[in-house]
Write an enzyme that holds these catalytic residues in place. Sequence first.
Site, PDB file in Angstrom:
ATOM      1  CB  THR A  14      31.872  -1.990  46.532  1.00 16.85           C
ATOM      2  OG1 THR A  14      32.540  -3.237  46.340  1.00 16.85           O
ATOM      3  CG2 THR A  14      32.871  -0.961  47.002  1.00 16.85           C
ATOM      4  CB  SER A  57      27.277  -8.291  42.950  1.00 15.24           C
ATOM      5  OG  SER A  57      28.513  -8.307  42.313  1.00 15.24           O
ATOM      6  CB  THR A  89      30.913  -3.189  40.218  1.00 11.38           C
ATOM      7  OG1 THR A  89      32.017  -3.673  40.997  1.00 11.38           O
ATOM      8  CG2 THR A  89      30.511  -1.810  40.676  1.00 11.38           C
ATOM      9  CG  ASP A  90      32.745  -8.299  41.638  1.00 13.51           C
ATOM     10  OD1 ASP A  90      33.310  -7.248  41.274  1.00 13.51           O
ATOM     11  OD2 ASP A  90      33.154  -8.995  42.580  1.00 13.51           O
TER      12      ASP A  90
HETATM   13  N1  ASP Z   1      33.771  -5.473  43.954  1.00 13.24           N
HETATM   14  C1  ASP Z   1      32.388  -5.579  44.041  1.00 13.24           C
HETATM   15  C2  ASP Z   1      31.660  -4.252  43.985  1.00 13.24           C
HETATM   16  O1  ASP Z   1      32.164  -3.387  43.344  1.00 13.24           O
HETATM   17  C3  ASP Z   1      31.859  -6.437  45.092  1.00 13.24           C
HETATM   18  C4  ASP Z   1      30.520  -6.892  44.634  1.00 13.24           C
HETATM   19  O2  ASP Z   1      30.339  -7.002  43.433  1.00 13.24           O
HETATM   20  O3  ASP Z   1      29.648  -7.061  45.478  1.00 13.24           O
HETATM   21  O4  ASP Z   1      30.614  -4.027  44.511  1.00 13.24           O
END
Ligand code: ASP
Length: 333
Positions: A14, A57, A89-90
């Site tokens: 993200t 991710s 973050t995932d």
């Molecule tokens: N929601 C995720 C992020 O915060 C998407 C990911 O992990 O790529 O980046």
Amino acid sequence: MTLPTVAIGALGGTIASTSKDGTEVVPTLSAAALAAAVPGLEETATVRAETLASLPSPSLDEPTVVRTLAWAQAAVDAGARGVVVTQGTDTLEESAYLLDLFWERPEPLVVTGAMRSPQAAGADGPANLLTAVRCALASDSRERGVLVAFDDELHQARWVAKTDSMSTSAFRSAVFGPIGRCVEGEVVYGVPPGRVPALRLAPGQEARDPRVPLVATYLGDDGYVLDAIRAEDVDGVVIAGFGAGHVSARMAEAVGRLARQVPVVFASRTGSGPTGRAMYGYPGSEIDLLARGAVGAGWLSPVKARLLLWALALRGPLARADVAAEFELRGRP
Ligand code: ASP
């Protein structure tokens, strides 16, 4: 004045995601673009930015993380005082821990990301990246292994977890809490430096690609998934058990069958607290699973326990006693 050098490696997520039409976002931005969007960064450090991948991710994998590790080591060898990795973050809690298991250097390696994309109101990426850079440059960050910088807090890679799907304060370290904060630009720690020694990889070992599945148990589980896995070519299995690492009586039988073939580790699915050792004696309890040859994950979450078992398998075939010793060492504070 010569500014210290920080290396920033971007993997996507993200923090690097933009939208063409104002709706759905996908990873597009380079590491250089991420660095350029941080107010004050050019007065803080000389930045060496490199785009290592441009992935959401959930599509990162262990080989990508191992390659990121090699890039980070080379950056330090080339003179960086610290290293920052940006990603989604995932799976951030997983890559940070996998990096931590193998990061042998005293220099800080800091992982960060964002919950709001760069075009969103109140995007948190630039603030998180600046905190991560400050953390990577702080002399008090040395000898702490891999850290996660998020929402002004600094966490140890082995305890931190994403605990909210949407909030900008999405990361928590259950029980032990964050070890530091970044306040008015200053990096402050509440505990002295120190870490569990990194795992050593011999040349060529990183080319192996072990299979270590994670199996979550549930009400009424009869162990059929574990029995199906027994027919597969796996290096080890981690179970996300109830409470302090428990499973049903029927699943316990399947654990015993599998543990005769490969190492089986049981962790707690609760999100906080360790696996038990000596309290319950019923079939499927921690005492029963240990007697059947399984190993307790201690304070490691199921996903971190899976990564530790995977990392151990990267070095060669697993013996139960070695697995138990490593979980004893790395599964406790
Ligand atoms: N929601 C995720 C992020 O915060 C998407 C990911 O992990 O790529 O980046």
